[in-house]
Design an enzyme around this catalytic site. Sequence first.
Site, PDB file in Angstrom:
ATOM      1  N   TYR A 179       1.005  -1.162   0.096  1.00  0.00           N
ATOM      2  CA  TYR A 179      -0.026  -0.020  -0.041  1.00  0.00           C
ATOM      3  C   TYR A 179       0.727   1.219   0.137  1.00  0.00           C
ATOM      4  O   TYR A 179       2.078   1.150   0.264  1.00  0.00           O
ATOM      5  CB  TYR A 179      -0.815   0.156   1.227  1.00  0.00           C
ATOM      6  CG  TYR A 179      -0.525   0.418   2.533  1.00  0.00           C
ATOM      7  CD1 TYR A 179      -0.005  -0.780   3.388  1.00  0.00           C
ATOM      8  CD2 TYR A 179       0.063   1.430   3.047  1.00  0.00           C
ATOM      9  CE1 TYR A 179       0.410  -0.540   4.666  1.00  0.00           C
ATOM     10  CE2 TYR A 179       0.626   1.750   4.104  1.00  0.00           C
ATOM     11  CZ  TYR A 179       1.009   0.748   5.156  1.00  0.00           C
ATOM     12  OH  TYR A 179       1.636   1.055   6.162  1.00  0.00           O
ATOM     13  N   CYS A 180       0.224   2.445  -0.150  1.00  0.00           N
ATOM     14  CA  CYS A 180       1.098   3.841  -0.341  1.00  0.00           C
ATOM     15  C   CYS A 180       0.182   4.656   0.270  1.00  0.00           C
ATOM     16  O   CYS A 180      -0.433   4.332   1.334  1.00  0.00           O
ATOM     17  CB  CYS A 180       1.397   3.862  -1.662  1.00  0.00           C
ATOM     18  SG  CYS A 180       0.291   4.153  -2.957  1.00  0.00           S
ATOM     19  N   ARG A 181      -0.083   5.920  -0.320  1.00  0.00           N
ATOM     20  CA  ARG A 181      -0.730   6.972   0.244  1.00  0.00           C
ATOM     21  C   ARG A 181      -2.312   6.873  -0.009  1.00  0.00           C
ATOM     22  O   ARG A 181      -3.064   7.693   1.096  1.00  0.00           O
ATOM     23  CB  ARG A 181      -0.296   8.259  -0.328  1.00  0.00           C
ATOM     24  CG  ARG A 181       1.344   8.358  -0.005  1.00  0.00           C
ATOM     25  CD  ARG A 181       1.870   9.839  -0.597  1.00  0.00           C
ATOM     26  NE  ARG A 181       3.053   9.750  -0.234  1.00  0.00           N
ATOM     27  CZ  ARG A 181       4.061  10.105  -1.150  1.00  0.00           C
ATOM     28  NH1 ARG A 181       3.622  10.374  -2.512  1.00  0.00           N
ATOM     29  NH2 ARG A 181       5.126  10.220  -0.763  1.00  0.00           N
ATOM     30  N   CYS A 185      -2.706   7.395  -5.436  1.00  0.00           N
ATOM     31  CA  CYS A 185      -0.962   7.390  -5.349  1.00  0.00           C
ATOM     32  C   CYS A 185      -0.390   6.266  -6.111  1.00  0.00           C
ATOM     33  O   CYS A 185      -1.023   5.007  -6.107  1.00  0.00           O
ATOM     34  CB  CYS A 185      -0.547   7.303  -3.850  1.00  0.00           C
ATOM     35  SG  CYS A 185       1.103   7.109  -3.483  1.00  0.00           S
ATOM     36  N   ALA A 188       2.368   2.298  -4.622  1.00  0.00           N
ATOM     37  CA  ALA A 188       1.954   0.885  -4.745  1.00  0.00           C
ATOM     38  C   ALA A 188       1.926   0.194  -6.113  1.00  0.00           C
ATOM     39  O   ALA A 188       2.068  -1.170  -6.122  1.00  0.00           O
ATOM     40  CB  ALA A 188       0.836   0.741  -3.682  1.00  0.00           C
TER      41      ALA A 188
END
Lengths: 223, 223
Positions: A179-181, A185, A188
């Site tokens: 995952y990221c933001r 985003c 990921a």
Amino acid sequence: MSTSPSRRFKDDVFEQFARIGKAVASPKRLELLDILCQGPRTVEVLADQASLSLANASQHLQVLRAARLIEAEKSGLFVTYRLAEGVEGFYLGLRHLAEARLAEVEATTRAWLEQRGAMESVDGSELLQRALSGDVTVLDVRPAEEYRAGHLPNARSVPLAELRSRLGELPTDREVVAYCRGPYCVLAIEAVRVLREEGFSAVRLETGPPDWRAAGVPVEAGS
Amino acid sequence: MSTSPSRRFKDDVFEQFARIGKAVASPKRLELLDILCQGPRTVEVLADQASLSLANASQHLQVLRAARLIEAEKSGLFVTYRLAEGVEGFYLGLRHLAEARLAEVEATTRAWLEQRGAMESVDGSELLQRALSGDVTVLDVRPAEEYRAGHLPNARSVPLAELRSRLGELPTDREVVAYCRGPYCVLAIEAVRVLREEGFSAVRLETGPPDWRAAGVPVEAGS
DNA sequence: CGACTAATCAAGAGATCGGTTGATTACATG
DNA sequence: CATGTAATCAACCGATCTCTTGATTAGTCG
């Protein structure tokens, strides 16, 4: 033609409401709000992440501040902006409304994802449960500093930039969730692409810390 | 200078979000949304209530429609607009944010109310409970048609225009609670003024049907 | 069909907004 | 105090937005 006093009153009130509206009427300001949902940031960082000139970013930030959506704090040479109370919820509400009502948002994202060859869309909440359960490897691919500011309980920090060189750390027999933001985003997405290239079974968790906070999912801080 | 593909993606997405923002960036459009929270309306009625020319109202409505915030339905010669799914909640969220964060809204309303000599501000939710309990007289002072579309369980319909001539219907030994469309509608303020002039003990309930629906308060329809 | 009406379309004037550029302020540091 | 840096200010141009006016499109009704 003369205006009635009650008309004047209404005009005033809606004029005030529209200050909030005007503040979120610009794509760039929405992007700044989106970034600020991740946590406080300095002007320079915001300008950089939103691809704005410094002066332009500063102006946008002042519009947001005039609408009381963000607050500024000057410490030394730097000014740090943060979201004001209740704004994160409002922004997420706006985003959800846009996602629900504007087919174009869906179309844009789909086009982007397909082009990156990553379209199987796993159910979000079910995937989040698996990530929390601990029987998959959870990767936080944002910069380490953002991981420190808050992350999923059993996620490990592997910034996208370091991913390739640290593949050895990952168990090969478990599924990987990256995952990221948040949904818009791209870190990921890229991470999953790399992981699959290297033979891992990887999927992307589309939500991010702001969504989890809003939903009451526990978010740990520190390393 | 060339833009990265991920930048282009983000620009597209936030551009879409901003469509919602732009739609609520105009005081007049917010007022139209506010009116539509009361229920579906034709263009003419909307133009009239918002003090807009017909052509101008039509244009604003089309902006809102392009952002998918409202839907149009043509039946015969008339076009009826209604709020789209999820928009009422969003609008109320925007309003609450504005009320919470913009001191100017509070100031404007306060100035108006003081000028009308009606400032004691009773606690909203407590007053609502009393209105629901049945031991006060509850007046719905909106036009009868709006009462029919939805009202508090034991409210009686006495449109402001008829109030003076129908004072005889009201018991003189009970407190009167008057409400109208919501916090920024002036009908109930005027009603309370009249009632007090005539010796009644009257207070204004500041909320209205949209707020109650959002809060899960039962709202009856019919006469 | 012709008169009428609700609503939209089209075009234009004036205001506001968005982004660039260059100067300026405020603070830190040697 | 001189230098350097984060951020803001100021001025400007082109694009967009708002509202008005007058014409046009759909639908109703006699």
